[in-house]
Design an enzyme around this catalytic site. Structure first.
Site, short mmCIF file in Angstrom:
data_model
loop_
_atom_site.label_atom_id
_atom_site.label_comp_id
_atom_site.label_asym_id
_atom_site.label_seq_id
_atom_site.Cartn_x
_atom_site.Cartn_y
_atom_site.Cartn_z
N HIS A 83 19.24 122.05 5.74
CA HIS A 83 19.90 123.27 5.85
C HIS A 83 19.58 124.38 4.63
O HIS A 83 19.94 123.70 3.45
CB HIS A 83 21.46 123.06 6.02
N TYR A 212 30.07 132.68 7.35
CA TYR A 212 31.42 133.21 6.57
C TYR A 212 31.56 134.72 6.96
O TYR A 212 30.94 135.46 6.89
CB TYR A 212 30.75 133.27 5.02
N PRO A 304 37.59 123.67 -1.93
CA PRO A 304 36.56 123.30 -1.06
C PRO A 304 35.38 124.51 -0.78
O PRO A 304 34.83 124.29 0.12
CB PRO A 304 37.04 122.44 0.01
N LYS A 308 31.55 121.52 -3.35
CA LYS A 308 30.96 120.73 -4.51
C LYS A 308 31.72 119.37 -4.66
O LYS A 308 31.03 118.48 -5.50
CB LYS A 308 31.48 121.54 -5.73
N TYR A 404 24.71 127.74 -5.37
CA TYR A 404 25.05 127.49 -3.96
C TYR A 404 24.64 126.04 -3.81
O TYR A 404 25.57 125.23 -3.34
CB TYR A 404 24.80 128.14 -2.90
#
Ligand code: RFL
Length: 407
Positions: A83, A212, A304, A308, A404
């Site tokens: 992804h 998002y 979250p 990570k 990221y």
């Protein structure tokens, strides 16, 4: 291993007693067992619970490399999905970042955490690793010296004790390892003042990207898990009970915040799981207290928002395994001495990025702890400028991609 009875408490021994069978504890157990170290995993829950607990899903490239190095990645290569795209939806339109082609050009692998835990557990047991389910650690004693003990209770409440040379606290934020830290241990904490309703929906993903959405009603997130399951997040008021929202209200809010009318419909389905997550972060410092060592969420909880936690857990487990093997097999304590410092470098980078993501995704105008109105407005204007910079600046995008996926 030896077993003996002291009064009515059964006492057993292992060189390394690992508390917790999550990603940290099971990665560590696999690596130590493969290196011939006498170890045991003690897990409070039963096996079915451990294998079905849905949490993380986005594995960093480094996590895959670690698991590959130790022959633990067969399942995720078979069933995980690469992804590399995320989509930001704002009031002023949307934009996509192909982060897999930016920064270090690394991809995530989407693989549900419970499948990873299942793979790690199966591998460990097939290799002959020892694990005790239904065994809750109560406390770690005498960690300042070379012979720590762990007091436990089984599912029927019967007491027991494990004697070790080292105890690895991989039992999460509310586990016995943290409770047993000496007074004066630093715990750096941050409450981000934001809460999410975390949802698992029985519905195929609705977009081929992490979504998002920054909407005036609050943040909404979309993350694929499998072909039939999608994770969603909805920012909610602090203190909202998890069952306060009906399924209709949840889907209406997701449709509105994700801009379904403009960007395309969401695939609705049954809500299989829901929980309210208060976005908090913390770091314990140092991660070593004599013969007690912390890894995973027990060491540090990154909120979250940046995916990570499981990735840090695997990274730390590998560092800890290497250090314990050096110490126990080669009498070389240098890596163990540096364990805490090495982990903390990764932890603080992850914390910084998670903090940055939270600031990016949530309007301070909706956060009651964000301060006076003028200050909130100032921060909201900066947040918008940050989104705009991310949309337009290739340098900013490279930085985002590196952090990221990186760990
Ligand atoms: P775990 O997975 O919590 O496992 C700890 C284990 O210890 C057991 N235990 C005890 N056993 C014996 N005695 C005791 N006293 C015990 N107390 C507890 C527990 O039963 C459990 O089996 O910790 P670990 O191994 O450190 O792994 C950490 C990760 O689980 C966590 O950081 C991630 O799930 C965070 N996270 C994510 N991380 C990612 O890297 N990518 C993601 O996409 C991602 N998504 C998420 C997440 C966490 C979430 N929640 C739960 C807030 C999404 C969500 C919704």
């Amino acid at each position: 291993m030896t077993e003996r009875q002291t009064n009515r408490t059964v006492e057993e021994t292992a060189d390394v007693v690992i508390l917790g069978a999550g990603p940290a504890g099971l990665t560590l157990g696999n690596l130590l067992h493969a290196a011939g170290i006498d170890c045991v995993v003690l897990e409070r829950a039963d096996r079915a619970h451990v294998q079905t607990r849905a949490r993380a899903g986005f594995l960093a490239a480094n996590t895959v490399r670690v698991l590959d190095r130790h022959g633990l990645a067969a399942g995720l290569h078979r069933r995980g999905q690469p992804h590399g795209t995320c989509e930001f939806r704002t009031e002023n339109g949307s934009f996509r970042l192909d982060y897999g082609a930016l920064g270090r050009r690394e991809l995530h692998t989407v693989y549900p955490q419970q499948d990873l835990v299942d793979d790690l557990l199966t591998h460990y047991l097939e290799a002959g690793g020892r694990i005790a389910f239904g065994t809750e650690a109560q406390s770690v004693r005498d960690a300042a010296g070379p012979n720590p003990t762990v007091d436990v209770r089984d599912a029927e409440g019967r007491p027991g004790r494990w004697r070790a040379r080292y105890v690895a606290g991989c039992d999460g934020r509310h586990g016995a390892a943290r409770r047993s830290l000496p007074a004066g241990t630093l715990r750096h904490q941050r409450d981000h003042g934001v809460s999410w309703l975390g949802l698992i929906a029985e519905a195929p993903p609705s977009l081929d990207a992490v979504g998002y959405a920054m909407h005036p009603d609050g943040f909404a997130g979309h993350m694929a898990r499998t072909a039939d399951i999608t994770r969603y997040y909805l920012q909610c008021e602090r203190g909202t009970p998890a069952d306060a929202w009906s399924e209709d209200r949840i889907w209406a809010a997701l449709d509105r915040r994700m801009g379904a009318a403009e960007h395309g419909p969401l695939r609705h389905g049954r809500i299989l799981q829901r929980s309210v997550i208060d976005l908090e972060s913390d770091v314990v410092e140092p991660l070593r207290h004599g013969s007690l060592l912390l890894a995973g969420d027990a060491a540090s909880l990154p909120a979250p928002a940046a995916a990570k936690g499981a990735n840090l857990a695997v990274l730390e487990a590998e560092l800890l395994a290497e250090a314990l093997v050096d110490e126990l097999s080669h009498d070389d304590s240098r890596a163990l001495d540096r364990y805490s410092e090495r982990c903390l470098q990764h932890i603080w980078r992850a914390q910084e990025f998670a903090h940055w993501m939270i600031q990016l995704l949530h309007s301070p105008l909706l956060n009651p702890t964000a301060g006076p109105a003028e200050e909130s407005f100032f921060h909201e204007s900066m947040r918008r400028a940050r989104v705009e910079s991310l949309r337009t600046s290739r340098t900013h995008q490279d930085w985002f991609a590196e952090n990221y996926v990186g760990i």
